[in-house]
Design a protein around this motif. Sequence first.
Motif, PDB file in Angstrom:
ATOM      1  N   ILE A  76     -32.336   2.613 -39.673  1.00  0.00           N
ATOM      2  CA  ILE A  76     -32.489   3.977 -39.148  1.00  0.00           C
ATOM      3  C   ILE A  76     -32.456   4.978 -40.299  1.00  0.00           C
ATOM      4  O   ILE A  76     -33.302   5.867 -40.388  1.00  0.00           O
ATOM      5  CB  ILE A  76     -31.368   4.332 -38.140  1.00  0.00           C
ATOM      6  CG1 ILE A  76     -31.518   3.541 -36.841  1.00  0.00           C
ATOM      7  CG2 ILE A  76     -31.352   5.838 -37.834  1.00  0.00           C
ATOM      8  CD1 ILE A  76     -30.290   3.606 -35.938  1.00  0.00           C
ATOM      9  N   PHE A  77     -31.479   4.821 -41.159  1.00  0.00           N
ATOM     10  CA  PHE A  77     -31.330   5.769 -42.259  1.00  0.00           C
ATOM     11  C   PHE A  77     -32.567   5.759 -43.157  1.00  0.00           C
ATOM     12  O   PHE A  77     -33.139   6.814 -43.457  1.00  0.00           O
ATOM     13  CB  PHE A  77     -30.066   5.463 -43.074  1.00  0.00           C
ATOM     14  CG  PHE A  77     -29.815   6.463 -44.159  1.00  0.00           C
ATOM     15  CD1 PHE A  77     -29.239   7.682 -43.855  1.00  0.00           C
ATOM     16  CD2 PHE A  77     -30.174   6.191 -45.464  1.00  0.00           C
ATOM     17  CE1 PHE A  77     -29.021   8.630 -44.853  1.00  0.00           C
ATOM     18  CE2 PHE A  77     -29.968   7.123 -46.460  1.00  0.00           C
ATOM     19  CZ  PHE A  77     -29.390   8.348 -46.159  1.00  0.00           C
ATOM     20  N   SER A  82     -36.137   9.023 -44.529  1.00  0.00           N
ATOM     21  CA  SER A  82     -37.208   9.134 -45.535  1.00  0.00           C
ATOM     22  C   SER A  82     -38.374   9.941 -44.965  1.00  0.00           C
ATOM     23  O   SER A  82     -39.003  10.725 -45.688  1.00  0.00           O
ATOM     24  CB  SER A  82     -37.675   7.756 -46.002  1.00  0.00           C
ATOM     25  OG  SER A  82     -38.289   7.023 -44.960  1.00  0.00           O
ATOM     26  N   ILE A  83     -38.664   9.777 -43.679  1.00  0.00           N
ATOM     27  CA  ILE A  83     -39.710  10.590 -43.041  1.00  0.00           C
ATOM     28  C   ILE A  83     -39.308  12.064 -43.061  1.00  0.00           C
ATOM     29  O   ILE A  83     -40.117  12.930 -43.403  1.00  0.00           O
ATOM     30  CB  ILE A  83     -40.001  10.121 -41.600  1.00  0.00           C
ATOM     31  CG1 ILE A  83     -40.686   8.761 -41.628  1.00  0.00           C
ATOM     32  CG2 ILE A  83     -40.860  11.145 -40.856  1.00  0.00           C
ATOM     33  CD1 ILE A  83     -40.903   8.128 -40.258  1.00  0.00           C
ATOM     34  N   TYR A  84     -38.059  12.357 -42.712  1.00  0.00           N
ATOM     35  CA  TYR A  84     -37.601  13.751 -42.749  1.00  0.00           C
ATOM     36  C   TYR A  84     -37.770  14.323 -44.157  1.00  0.00           C
ATOM     37  O   TYR A  84     -38.232  15.452 -44.335  1.00  0.00           O
ATOM     38  CB  TYR A  84     -36.129  13.876 -42.331  1.00  0.00           C
ATOM     39  CG  TYR A  84     -35.785  13.318 -40.972  1.00  0.00           C
ATOM     40  CD1 TYR A  84     -36.713  13.312 -39.932  1.00  0.00           C
ATOM     41  CD2 TYR A  84     -34.532  12.778 -40.719  1.00  0.00           C
ATOM     42  CE1 TYR A  84     -36.390  12.798 -38.689  1.00  0.00           C
ATOM     43  CE2 TYR A  84     -34.196  12.269 -39.487  1.00  0.00           C
ATOM     44  CZ  TYR A  84     -35.130  12.268 -38.471  1.00  0.00           C
ATOM     45  OH  TYR A  84     -34.803  11.760 -37.243  1.00  0.00           O
ATOM     46  N   LEU A  88     -40.201  17.466 -44.999  1.00  0.00           N
ATOM     47  CA  LEU A  88     -39.585  18.705 -45.501  1.00  0.00           C
ATOM     48  C   LEU A  88     -40.008  19.010 -46.938  1.00  0.00           C
ATOM     49  O   LEU A  88     -40.228  20.169 -47.287  1.00  0.00           O
ATOM     50  CB  LEU A  88     -38.068  18.636 -45.378  1.00  0.00           C
ATOM     51  CG  LEU A  88     -37.537  18.596 -43.934  1.00  0.00           C
ATOM     52  CD1 LEU A  88     -36.040  18.343 -43.923  1.00  0.00           C
ATOM     53  CD2 LEU A  88     -37.890  19.870 -43.186  1.00  0.00           C
ATOM     54  N   SER A  89     -40.137  17.968 -47.755  1.00  0.00           N
ATOM     55  CA  SER A  89     -40.581  18.212 -49.135  1.00  0.00           C
ATOM     56  C   SER A  89     -42.053  18.617 -49.171  1.00  0.00           C
ATOM     57  O   SER A  89     -42.456  19.412 -50.020  1.00  0.00           O
ATOM     58  CB  SER A  89     -40.326  16.992 -50.020  1.00  0.00           C
ATOM     59  OG  SER A  89     -41.098  15.881 -49.608  1.00  0.00           O
ATOM     60  N   SER A  90     -42.860  18.120 -48.250  1.00  0.00           N
ATOM     61  CA  SER A  90     -44.266  18.529 -48.166  1.00  0.00           C
ATOM     62  C   SER A  90     -44.376  19.993 -47.791  1.00  0.00           C
ATOM     63  O   SER A  90     -45.239  20.711 -48.295  1.00  0.00           O
ATOM     64  CB  SER A  90     -45.016  17.678 -47.141  1.00  0.00           C
ATOM     65  OG  SER A  90     -45.144  16.370 -47.596  1.00  0.00           O
ATOM     66  N   PHE A  98     -41.569   9.333 -53.937  1.00  0.00           N
ATOM     67  CA  PHE A  98     -40.766   8.114 -54.049  1.00  0.00           C
ATOM     68  C   PHE A  98     -40.211   7.680 -52.685  1.00  0.00           C
ATOM     69  O   PHE A  98     -39.835   6.525 -52.495  1.00  0.00           O
ATOM     70  CB  PHE A  98     -39.626   8.288 -55.061  1.00  0.00           C
ATOM     71  CG  PHE A  98     -38.493   9.148 -54.583  1.00  0.00           C
ATOM     72  CD1 PHE A  98     -37.415   8.600 -53.916  1.00  0.00           C
ATOM     73  CD2 PHE A  98     -38.510  10.526 -54.797  1.00  0.00           C
ATOM     74  CE1 PHE A  98     -36.369   9.393 -53.471  1.00  0.00           C
ATOM     75  CE2 PHE A  98     -37.466  11.323 -54.375  1.00  0.00           C
ATOM     76  CZ  PHE A  98     -36.395  10.756 -53.700  1.00  0.00           C
ATOM     77  N   LEU A  99     -40.158   8.601 -51.715  1.00  0.00           N
ATOM     78  CA  LEU A  99     -39.664   8.260 -50.383  1.00  0.00           C
ATOM     79  C   LEU A  99     -40.679   7.435 -49.580  1.00  0.00           C
ATOM     80  O   LEU A  99     -40.300   6.734 -48.655  1.00  0.00           O
ATOM     81  CB  LEU A  99     -39.316   9.535 -49.598  1.00  0.00           C
ATOM     82  CG  LEU A  99     -38.125  10.328 -50.107  1.00  0.00           C
ATOM     83  CD1 LEU A  99     -37.985  11.632 -49.326  1.00  0.00           C
ATOM     84  CD2 LEU A  99     -36.856   9.504 -50.015  1.00  0.00           C
ATOM     85  N   GLY A 100     -41.951   7.527 -49.941  1.00  0.00           N
ATOM     86  CA  GLY A 100     -43.001   6.814 -49.212  1.00  0.00           C
ATOM     87  C   GLY A 100     -42.741   5.330 -49.041  1.00  0.00           C
ATOM     88  O   GLY A 100     -42.821   4.804 -47.930  1.00  0.00           O
ATOM     89  N   PRO A 101     -42.399   4.590 -50.106  1.00  0.00           N
ATOM     90  CA  PRO A 101     -42.141   3.149 -49.966  1.00  0.00           C
ATOM     91  C   PRO A 101     -40.832   2.828 -49.238  1.00  0.00           C
ATOM     92  O   PRO A 101     -40.627   1.700 -48.807  1.00  0.00           O
ATOM     93  CB  PRO A 101     -42.078   2.649 -51.409  1.00  0.00           C
ATOM     94  CG  PRO A 101     -42.694   3.712 -52.244  1.00  0.00           C
ATOM     95  CD  PRO A 101     -42.497   5.001 -51.501  1.00  0.00           C
ATOM     96  N   ILE A 102     -39.959   3.803 -49.113  1.00  0.00           N
ATOM     97  CA  ILE A 102     -38.670   3.557 -48.449  1.00  0.00           C
ATOM     98  C   ILE A 102     -38.857   3.440 -46.935  1.00  0.00           C
ATOM     99  O   ILE A 102     -38.173   2.649 -46.279  1.00  0.00           O
ATOM    100  CB  ILE A 102     -37.663   4.669 -48.818  1.00  0.00           C
ATOM    101  CG1 ILE A 102     -37.330   4.560 -50.305  1.00  0.00           C
ATOM    102  CG2 ILE A 102     -36.401   4.594 -47.964  1.00  0.00           C
ATOM    103  CD1 ILE A 102     -36.469   5.669 -50.841  1.00  0.00           C
TER     104      ILE A 102
END
Length: 122
Positions: A76-77, A82-84, A88-90, A98-102
């Motif tokens: 879940i985390f 990572s989507i959030y 939000l960064s977009s 770097f969150l994309g692969p997570i």
Amino acid sequence: MAQQYFIITGALYGMLSVIFGAFGAHALKKIISDSELLKSFETGVKYQMYHAIVLLILGLNNFNNSTIYWCFTIGIFLFSFSIYGLVLSSVKGKKLKFLGPITPLGGLLLIAGWFFILLEVL
């Protein structure tokens, strides 16, 4: 692993998904013009809530499997948060790539949690 962990974690993730859902529906909707970003945020909220409910159900049924607990809790985390972070960064114009692969790693853990439930029942 005590059933209370399932219930506490499920309740915490459930509560946060309502908070994030309200944030997305009200505050984020006003600042995001890209409907795809909003859909991504909503996907994170939905998956978080679905799996929070599963944790609650397992805990309330005295389920006691630490592998399933950790698959769902970490999944879940990694998946939702990572989507959030990506959304939000977009919005800020500085996408945290770097969150994309997570995100898929979190998804794999959620799938593993369901697989281990199946194994437990069989």
